[in-house]
Design an enzyme around this catalytic site. Structure first.
Site, PDB file in Angstrom:
ATOM      1  N   GLU A 108       0.816  -1.215   0.000  1.00 36.41           N
ATOM      2  CA  GLU A 108       0.000   0.000   0.000  1.00 36.41           C
ATOM      3  C   GLU A 108       0.850   1.266   0.000  1.00 36.41           C
ATOM      4  O   GLU A 108       0.404   2.322  -0.424  1.00 36.41           O
ATOM      5  CB  GLU A 108      -0.938   0.015   1.213  1.00 36.41           C
ATOM      6  CG  GLU A 108      -2.038  -1.026   1.130  1.00 36.41           C
ATOM      7  CD  GLU A 108      -2.971  -0.955   2.311  1.00 36.41           C
ATOM      8  OE1 GLU A 108      -4.102  -0.443   2.134  1.00 36.41           O
ATOM      9  OE2 GLU A 108      -2.577  -1.406   3.411  1.00 36.41           O
ATOM     10  N   LYS A 161     -11.633   6.548   3.886  1.00 36.39           N
ATOM     11  CA  LYS A 161     -10.685   5.906   2.969  1.00 36.39           C
ATOM     12  C   LYS A 161     -11.538   5.190   1.921  1.00 36.39           C
ATOM     13  O   LYS A 161     -12.021   4.079   2.138  1.00 36.39           O
ATOM     14  CB  LYS A 161      -9.779   4.922   3.712  1.00 36.39           C
ATOM     15  CG  LYS A 161      -8.670   4.349   2.838  1.00 36.39           C
ATOM     16  CD  LYS A 161      -7.749   3.444   3.648  1.00 36.39           C
ATOM     17  CE  LYS A 161      -6.647   2.867   2.775  1.00 36.39           C
ATOM     18  NZ  LYS A 161      -5.840   1.879   3.504  1.00 36.39           N
TER      19      LYS A 161
END
Length: 116
Positions: free
Chosen positions: A22, A99
């Protein structure tokens, strides 16, 4: 009376995630923020000098989050709350941090924190 300044859908691209992969990409985070602020002096004098400058607040958040790697959205929200309280003297605030697309079946996930 409770006066508030708000910033809705402030979008920042951050290095965030619990997994190493990520951090090889920038991910979108979206802030909705409410900050308690006494407008009385600004109104009495009709003077911007006594307002909470939402452009300065936004810039400070963008700069901090874009430059700092994080693992958790919870950490981002807490650190941004600390930053706003320390830099601008905001006593009470609410941060909703999204998110987007972190879970395939949801539009977004996130956290809400309140500081009083």
């Amino acid at each position: 009376m409770t006066d508030k300044v708000f910033i809705n859908e402030l979008t920042v691209f951050a290095s965030i995630g619990a997994y190493d992969w990520e951090h090889t990409i920038k991910q979108r985070l979206i802030f909705n923020i409410e900050m308690e602020w006494d407008f009385s002096q600004a109104v009495a004098e009709d003077n911007v000098e006594h307002c909470l400058n939402y452009a300065d607040v936004s810039e400070k958040i963008l700069d901090f989050v874009e430059k700092t790697p994080f693992k958790l959205v919870e950490t981002v929200a807490y650190k941004v709350a600390d930053l706003l309280q320390n830099e601008f003297g905001i006593k009470k605030l609410r941060i909703e941090l999204h998110k987007p697309k972190a879970v395939a079946q949801a539009n977004s996930v996130g956290v809400i924190i309140t500081r009083e």
